[in-house]
Motif scaffolding. Structure first.
Motif, PDB file in Angstrom:
ATOM      1  N   TYR A 173      -7.280  -4.042  10.080  1.00 28.35           N
ATOM      2  CA  TYR A 173      -6.664  -5.325  10.398  1.00 28.35           C
ATOM      3  C   TYR A 173      -6.329  -5.470  11.878  1.00 28.35           C
ATOM      4  O   TYR A 173      -5.650  -6.423  12.264  1.00 28.35           O
ATOM      5  N   GLU A 174      -6.779  -4.536  12.697  1.00 21.49           N
ATOM      6  CA  GLU A 174      -6.418  -4.579  14.116  1.00 21.49           C
ATOM      7  C   GLU A 174      -7.597  -4.975  15.006  1.00 21.49           C
ATOM      8  O   GLU A 174      -7.543  -4.792  16.214  1.00 21.49           O
ATOM      9  N   GLY A 175      -8.661  -5.517  14.407  1.00 19.76           N
ATOM     10  CA  GLY A 175      -9.776  -6.018  15.194  1.00 19.76           C
ATOM     11  C   GLY A 175      -9.543  -7.464  15.601  1.00 19.76           C
ATOM     12  O   GLY A 175      -8.631  -8.131  15.098  1.00 19.76           O
ATOM     13  N   LEU A 176     -10.353  -7.974  16.494  1.00 19.10           N
ATOM     14  CA  LEU A 176     -10.151  -9.316  17.032  1.00 19.10           C
ATOM     15  C   LEU A 176     -10.242 -10.383  15.942  1.00 19.10           C
ATOM     16  O   LEU A 176      -9.554 -11.402  16.008  1.00 19.10           O
ATOM     17  N   LEU A 177     -11.088 -10.181  14.924  1.00 21.26           N
ATOM     18  CA  LEU A 177     -11.245 -11.178  13.870  1.00 21.26           C
ATOM     19  C   LEU A 177     -10.057 -11.246  12.932  1.00 21.26           C
ATOM     20  O   LEU A 177      -9.820 -12.260  12.289  1.00 21.26           O
TER      21      LEU A 177
END
Length: 596
Positions: free
Chosen positions: A41-45
């Motif tokens: 959950y820590e990606g840009l999307l």
């Protein structure tokens, strides 16, 4: 169940919602779906709020116009290799075959079936079923692209030109989808992270074994794309998300992605830190050196990890999520767009002929024309200043009819057909024109409350007749050429001069998201990368290859995260785009036709 859903096609309302990314974030179930493919959950999307704002600021450096220009030699190299493979097929039909999709390999799927504690439900819907609900992909009849049986290379007379006498000039039938997927996967691996997937070479050499990272992605994508009854239930009853299970193959794949990600970071960290020390006296910005290792994606991520300023620092987990996010999002969207563009050109031979004339009017430099040699620049260390062919690549980007073809294709065949948002607070959404509600009352606004799901049908907006005219469904690149584009811009204004087109990031369409962020920018950060890659590939492929399609074949869209093609009469073969390809003789005078 007491929930409310709002679908917006009013341009003013769409612009309002899409420009407020943090007031209208992605719904949890959409973030869950994206996180399953991006390993967290820590990606840009999937990030939101301040974390997203920080990541966007940092990553903008890796996708600046100057940095994207440094990647064009990589685009060229992979496009040339793909073209040569296809030319070999036209010269020697016996060597022709269709590889598996690099991220949905049969081996990975077989592994999943062996260990999956919750088998996917049987799809009983019509093969032509499309995603029409508010869910991300619950009813899409998706079948992963497995290795298909070899198509017959015997072509009937209606496909072969009448003056063709040599076997090397006869068209052969080729599924272009998996080949383009492999080429674009190689591109993002090399350009973003200096990782060699060798996916294209593996297919060219008929090697069944993929790279370790490609196999891991195959497992993750196959799992994320499976439709299960539980997927729907978890949307309606969020408490059920607490009972998710993760099979052994998925855990192993995630561990592999993390291991390789850490290896990539470690390999690059020492060099980046060394470069950082050299420029420390000149700058305190994480942007650092603008040559060699300055602004490629992985270098920017590593610099952010060691930045002294907390607001410019990404954690290790954030970096790992970015790696998987951009590997996943950075290749499938481009391959889908290229596939649909070739389809459109095959369906419109006059457009293809005119485009090829323009492409051939731009001569290839002799240093590249010698067997179309690939640039020698190292993919893992792009140099922003040293590319001797930058002027040539820039001229490709500025070709007017190529630009028109790309714009028209991305309008009609947006890789992402729908996006969703959720209201985070009570709000009033303005509309461009009053409407009458179900109670017969005239309304000039829409009131929403927290939790209301808002769906933005990107493809419908891109084909809205109020904006694009009665021929909105027609592939007509001329609508984008200078003069006509200005005329149509005026036509997109309704009563009282109000605009009837959305404020898209690119070209008055929503393909890359909104273009006027007020509170949170969720538009596509890599749109320059995608456009440059698409144009380079089209220049190389269309210049030397002719694409046609059997008019009896009906291609339909299948929506499962992305819009992928399928032959309506062959749903059992999964996603595919069978086209006929033929080498175009180099002595054909297209220039006269183009100028005429």
């Amino acid at each position: 169940m007491g929930g409310r859903r709002l679908m917006l096609v009013d341009p003013v309302a769409v612009n309002y919602v899409m420009s407020r990314g943090y007031d209208y974030p992605k719904p949890d179930f959409v973030r869950d779906s994206l996180a399953s493919m991006a390993a967290g959950y820590e990606g840009l999307l999937t990030a939101d709020g301040e974390m997203h704002r920080k990541q966007r600021k940092i990553l903008n450096q890796a996708f600046s116009a100057a940095q994207v220009k440094s990647f064009t030699p990589i685009f060229w190299e992979k496009a040339i290799r793909l073209r040569d493979i296809w030319l070999d097929f036209t010269a020697s039909p016996a060597s022709f075959f269709t590889p598996a999709d690099p991220l949905t390999t049969p081996e990975a799927l077989d592994t999943l079936e062996d260990v999956d504690p919750e088998p996917a439900t049987t799809n009983t819907l019509s093969p032509s079923a499309l995603t029409t609900s508010f869910l991300p992909n619950p009813f899409a009849s998706f079948v992963p692209s497995k290795a298909s049986p070899t198509f017959s290379t015997t072509v009937t007379s209606r496909h072969a030109p009448s003056n063709t006498t040599e076997p090397s000039t006869a068209p052969c039938r080729l599924d272009v989808l998996p080949w383009l997927a492999r080429a674009t996967l190689d591109v993002i691996g090399a350009a973003g992270f200096g990782y060699a997937f060798n996916s294209l070479e593996a297919a060219a050499e008929r090697r069944e074994n993929e790279s370790e990272l490609a196999r891991a992605f195959a497992v993750i994508f196959a799992t994320a794309r499976k439709f299960r009854v539980m997927t729907v239930l978890q949307v309606w009853f969020p408490v059920l998300r607490n009972f998710r299970t993760e099979n052994a193959a998925m855990r192993q794949a995630t561990a592999t992605m993390r291991k390789i990600g850490l290896e990539l970071i470690e390999q690059r960290r020492e060099t980046v830190l060394s470069e950082t020390e050299k420029v420390a006296e000149k700058t305190t910005s994480i942007e650092g050196d603008k040559t060699v290792l300055g602004r490629d994606l992985l270098s920017v991520l590593i610099r952010s990890n060691v930045a002294e300023i907390p607001t410019q620092r990404m954690s290790l987990n954030e970096i790992l999520c970015q790696i998987s996010t951009f590997l996943a999002a950075g290749h499938e969207t481009s391959s889908s767009s290229l596939t649909w563009t070739l389809f459109a050109l095959a369906r419109n031979p006059a457009v293809q002929h005119k485009l090829r004339a323009e492409l051939r009017s731009l001569s290839i430099p002799s240093s590249l024309h010698s067997h179309d040699a690939s640039p020698t620049q190292s993919p893992s260390s792009p140099n922003l200043e040293a590319d001797p062919h930058s002027g040539f690549f820039e001229r490709i980007m500025q070709l007017p009819y190529l630009d028109a073809v790309v714009r028209e294709s991305l309008r009609l065949f947006a890789p992402i057909t729908t996006t969703m948002r959720v209201a985070s607070a009570d709000d009033v959404i303005p509309v461009g024109l009053p409407f009458v509600d179900r109670r017969g009352q005239q309304c000039e606004e829409i009131r929403v409350r927290p939790g209301d799901i808002i769906s933005i049908p990107i493809q419908a907006l891109n084909k809205n007749e109020d904006t694009w005219g009665v021929d909105a469904d027609v592939f007509r690149p001329e609508r984008w050429t200078q003069g006509r584009q200005d005329e149509e811009e005026e036509n997109r204004k309704g009563a009282c001069g109000r605009r009837t087109a959305v404020q898209g990031l690119w070209g008055n369409m929503m393909t890359f998201g909104g273009g006027n962020p007020v509170n949170g920018n969720r538009s596509c950060i890599g749109y320059r990368f995608a456009l440059s890659e698409i144009k380079i590939f089209l220049y190389v492929l269309v210049r030397d290859l002719e694409f046609t399609i059997d008019p009896a074949i009906e291609i339909e869209k299948k929506v499962n995260v992305l819009t992928r093609p399928c032959v309506k009469s062959e749903p059992h073969r999964g996603n595919q785009m069978p086209l006929y390809i033929r080498r175009v003789p180099t002595d054909i005078h297209h220039e006269d036709v183009y100028h005429h």
